[in-house]
Each structure stands twice: as C-alpha cells, then as structure tokens.
Design a protein around this motif. Sequence first.
Motif, PDB file in Angstrom:
ATOM      1  N   SER A  13       0.847  -1.202   0.000  1.00 26.56           N
ATOM      2  CA  SER A  13       0.000   0.000   0.000  1.00 26.56           C
ATOM      3  C   SER A  13       0.877   1.245   0.000  1.00 26.56           C
ATOM      4  O   SER A  13       0.561   2.249  -0.648  1.00 26.56           O
ATOM      5  CB  SER A  13      -0.945  -0.014   1.201  1.00 26.56           C
ATOM      6  N   ALA A  14       2.008   1.163   0.725  1.00 20.21           N
ATOM      7  CA  ALA A  14       2.917   2.310   0.756  1.00 20.21           C
ATOM      8  C   ALA A  14       3.539   2.550  -0.617  1.00 20.21           C
ATOM      9  O   ALA A  14       3.706   3.696  -1.028  1.00 20.21           O
ATOM     10  CB  ALA A  14       4.000   2.084   1.797  1.00 20.21           C
ATOM     11  N   GLU A  18       3.333   6.119  -2.415  1.00 18.77           N
ATOM     12  CA  GLU A  18       4.532   6.907  -2.737  1.00 18.77           C
ATOM     13  C   GLU A  18       4.576   7.209  -4.225  1.00 18.77           C
ATOM     14  O   GLU A  18       5.023   8.277  -4.644  1.00 18.77           O
ATOM     15  CB  GLU A  18       5.806   6.173  -2.304  1.00 18.77           C
ATOM     16  N   ARG A  21       2.469  10.127  -4.798  1.00 24.80           N
ATOM     17  CA  ARG A  21       3.136  11.373  -4.401  1.00 24.80           C
ATOM     18  C   ARG A  21       4.113  11.834  -5.473  1.00 24.80           C
ATOM     19  O   ARG A  21       4.223  13.026  -5.761  1.00 24.80           O
ATOM     20  CB  ARG A  21       3.878  11.169  -3.079  1.00 24.80           C
ATOM     21  N   LEU A  50      -2.232  11.845   3.180  1.00 31.18           N
ATOM     22  CA  LEU A  50      -2.139  10.426   3.508  1.00 31.18           C
ATOM     23  C   LEU A  50      -2.902  10.097   4.784  1.00 31.18           C
ATOM     24  O   LEU A  50      -3.065  10.943   5.664  1.00 31.18           O
ATOM     25  CB  LEU A  50      -0.678  10.015   3.682  1.00 31.18           C
ATOM     26  N   ARG A  51      -3.372   8.849   4.855  1.00 27.63           N
ATOM     27  CA  ARG A  51      -4.086   8.404   6.053  1.00 27.63           C
ATOM     28  C   ARG A  51      -3.654   6.973   6.373  1.00 27.63           C
ATOM     29  O   ARG A  51      -3.560   6.136   5.471  1.00 27.63           O
ATOM     30  CB  ARG A  51      -5.591   8.453   5.801  1.00 27.63           C
ATOM     31  N   VAL A  70      -1.259   2.261   4.422  1.00 30.70           N
ATOM     32  CA  VAL A  70      -1.437   3.686   4.220  1.00 30.70           C
ATOM     33  C   VAL A  70      -2.279   3.883   2.966  1.00 30.70           C
ATOM     34  O   VAL A  70      -2.315   3.022   2.090  1.00 30.70           O
ATOM     35  CB  VAL A  70      -0.066   4.385   4.120  1.00 30.70           C
ATOM     36  N   GLY A 115      11.962  12.599  -1.183  1.00 29.08           N
ATOM     37  CA  GLY A 115      11.409  11.946   0.013  1.00 29.08           C
ATOM     38  C   GLY A 115      10.550  10.757  -0.344  1.00 29.08           C
ATOM     39  O   GLY A 115      10.676   9.678   0.241  1.00 29.08           O
ATOM     40  N   ALA A 116       9.691  10.937  -1.353  1.00 25.13           N
ATOM     41  CA  ALA A 116       8.799   9.854  -1.770  1.00 25.13           C
ATOM     42  C   ALA A 116       9.605   8.707  -2.360  1.00 25.13           C
ATOM     43  O   ALA A 116       9.319   7.532  -2.100  1.00 25.13           O
ATOM     44  CB  ALA A 116       7.777  10.378  -2.774  1.00 25.13           C
ATOM     45  N   ARG A 118      12.691   7.864  -1.638  1.00 22.74           N
ATOM     46  CA  ARG A 118      13.374   7.152  -0.551  1.00 22.74           C
ATOM     47  C   ARG A 118      12.402   6.230   0.187  1.00 22.74           C
ATOM     48  O   ARG A 118      12.737   5.100   0.531  1.00 22.74           O
ATOM     49  CB  ARG A 118      13.988   8.148   0.424  1.00 22.74           C
ATOM     50  N   ALA A 119      11.189   6.742   0.453  1.00 20.61           N
ATOM     51  CA  ALA A 119      10.191   5.927   1.157  1.00 20.61           C
ATOM     52  C   ALA A 119       9.823   4.711   0.308  1.00 20.61           C
ATOM     53  O   ALA A 119       9.620   3.617   0.826  1.00 20.61           O
ATOM     54  CB  ALA A 119       8.957   6.763   1.471  1.00 20.61           C
ATOM     55  N   ALA A 122      12.578   2.204   0.670  1.00 22.04           N
ATOM     56  CA  ALA A 122      12.554   1.564   1.991  1.00 22.04           C
ATOM     57  C   ALA A 122      11.490   0.473   2.035  1.00 22.04           C
ATOM     58  O   ALA A 122      11.711  -0.617   2.561  1.00 22.04           O
ATOM     59  CB  ALA A 122      12.296   2.607   3.071  1.00 22.04           C
ATOM     60  N   ASN A 123      10.320   0.762   1.438  1.00 21.60           N
ATOM     61  CA  ASN A 123       9.247  -0.235   1.467  1.00 21.60           C
ATOM     62  C   ASN A 123       9.550  -1.418   0.564  1.00 21.60           C
ATOM     63  O   ASN A 123       9.163  -2.548   0.851  1.00 21.60           O
ATOM     64  CB  ASN A 123       7.921   0.418   1.099  1.00 21.60           C
TER      65      ASN A 123
END
Lengths: 143, 127
Positions: A13-14, A18, A21, A50-51, A70, A115-116, A118-119, A122-123
């Motif tokens: 989901s992340a 991302e 984004r 985001l939620r 997310v 930032g997006a 990198r996230a 990471a995921n």
Amino acid sequence: MATLSSAINAAASALSVERTRIEAAVSNLANAESTRSVNGQPYRRRDVVLRAEPVEGFDAALGRSAATGVKVAAIVEDQSEYRRRYEPSHPDADKDGFVSLPNVDAPQEMVDMVGAARAYQANLAAIGIIREMVQKALELGKG
Amino acid sequence: MNTIDDAALVEALRQQMTKSVARQVAASGNLANVDTPNYKAVEPSFADALKGQLQMTATRANHINPANPNTSGMREIKDAVARRDGNTVELDRELLTMQRANGDFAAAQTALAAKFKLVRYAISESK
C-alpha cells in the motif's frame, strides 16, 4: 493475529501511495508555468493527503488487524497565492502587466519527490526482507 | 537422559517465529506510514497481547463490554521523538527491526529444521 501477508500488503500500500506522491510532484513541476488550467485559472499545485488504515483481509474483518497500511485520503489543491511576474506581452497579463503563475515551488517539489522515492525504496527493501522470511518458513516443509 | 522435552523445544521455537512475525508486521506498518502526519510508530507488546487473550471478549451485542478492547497487542513506541508533522517513524530503526526479526526467524527456522530432520530420521528407522 499478525501474518506476513498482511505485512506485505502494508508495504505494498505504501508503494502505491509513494508513487502517487511522485506523480503529484511531477505534474506540479510540469505545470509550473501553466497559466490556464481546466477552469481557466492558472494551475494550482496539488498535494497528496495520507491516512493510516488497517490493511484489508480476514483479520481486519474481525477488527483485530495488526498491520497498518497507508492510503491516499485526498488530493487537494494548494490554495496559497499565485506567483506574479511582470510580463506585459503575455496574453494572460492583467491591466498592470502582471501574469499570475501557478503556486508551484520547484525546490519544494524536488524535495517531496526525493522523500517519496526514498520511502518507496525503503518499502521495497521491507518487501524483500519479508519475502526472505516466507521462503525460510517454506523450507521447513522440504526434505 | 534427555531432560528437555521435544514438544517444549518445538513450541519455544514456534513462539520465537511468531514473535518475529509480529515484530515484522509492526515494522512494515510503521514503514508504510513513514510520511503519514501524526502517525505514531507501534511495536508488539507481548504483555498486552497476553492480557487481551486472558480477558473475556464480547462476541455478542448483549455481552458485558470487556474493559480493555485492545487485543491487537500493539502499543506505541515509548520515548520516540516526533517530527514536526507529529510522526514518530524512524526509517533506519524500522529497517533494523526488520533485519533483526528476519535473523531471529531464520535462527529459529534452522533449529526447527534440524529438529525435524532428527524426527524424520527416527521415523525412517535411521535409514
């Protein structure tokens, strides 16, 4: 009950969030000079809200899901003021010769995008780790 | 003489694997919400999970409501520093947690596989 598949679902989901984004940042950058959008006004920069949300599945139906995914709650338009530039020859200039330009700030979009990204990485790494675990568990059945 | 019961050993290894999975799930949920404003990072709380299991659960509408409905066994990480958006997820901490859980899981799995190999050996009459 925590399961590895719910962990993978959370990470997945992340990934999609991302990506959304990054798409928003790219469309903001692409339209940094668009003085006419669909409603005739200059383009407004878009922001992704985001939620946190429990991942769907059997456990979530029982109301005791352990993994939290997310979700994109909304894509909102930034209502801050337009940039103004003195350019009397521009067809969209007002009577004083100023053109209203989208409220897009290129450095901010670049930072958001990094930032997006990198996230996202990471995921992706997290999914790799979980997959290793699943494979290790399956080895128990061999032999 | 064998003083450690086979079943107890297998059960202990199984628990280690289950705990690793719980840590993994919590960390991946945190990682997914690395940019969600006001999200608080969680970790599994085995004491809370035990309490949740021991307590009665309302399975029908007219049952007495249990005092503590938190049976997910997760709690917010204490003394985690919040960023400006109220989020307490730290990327490196979560990835480290995942690697650690992965290592613990692999260790338990290896021990369990060795145990099963012995059992299989016994079943096949050491052939």
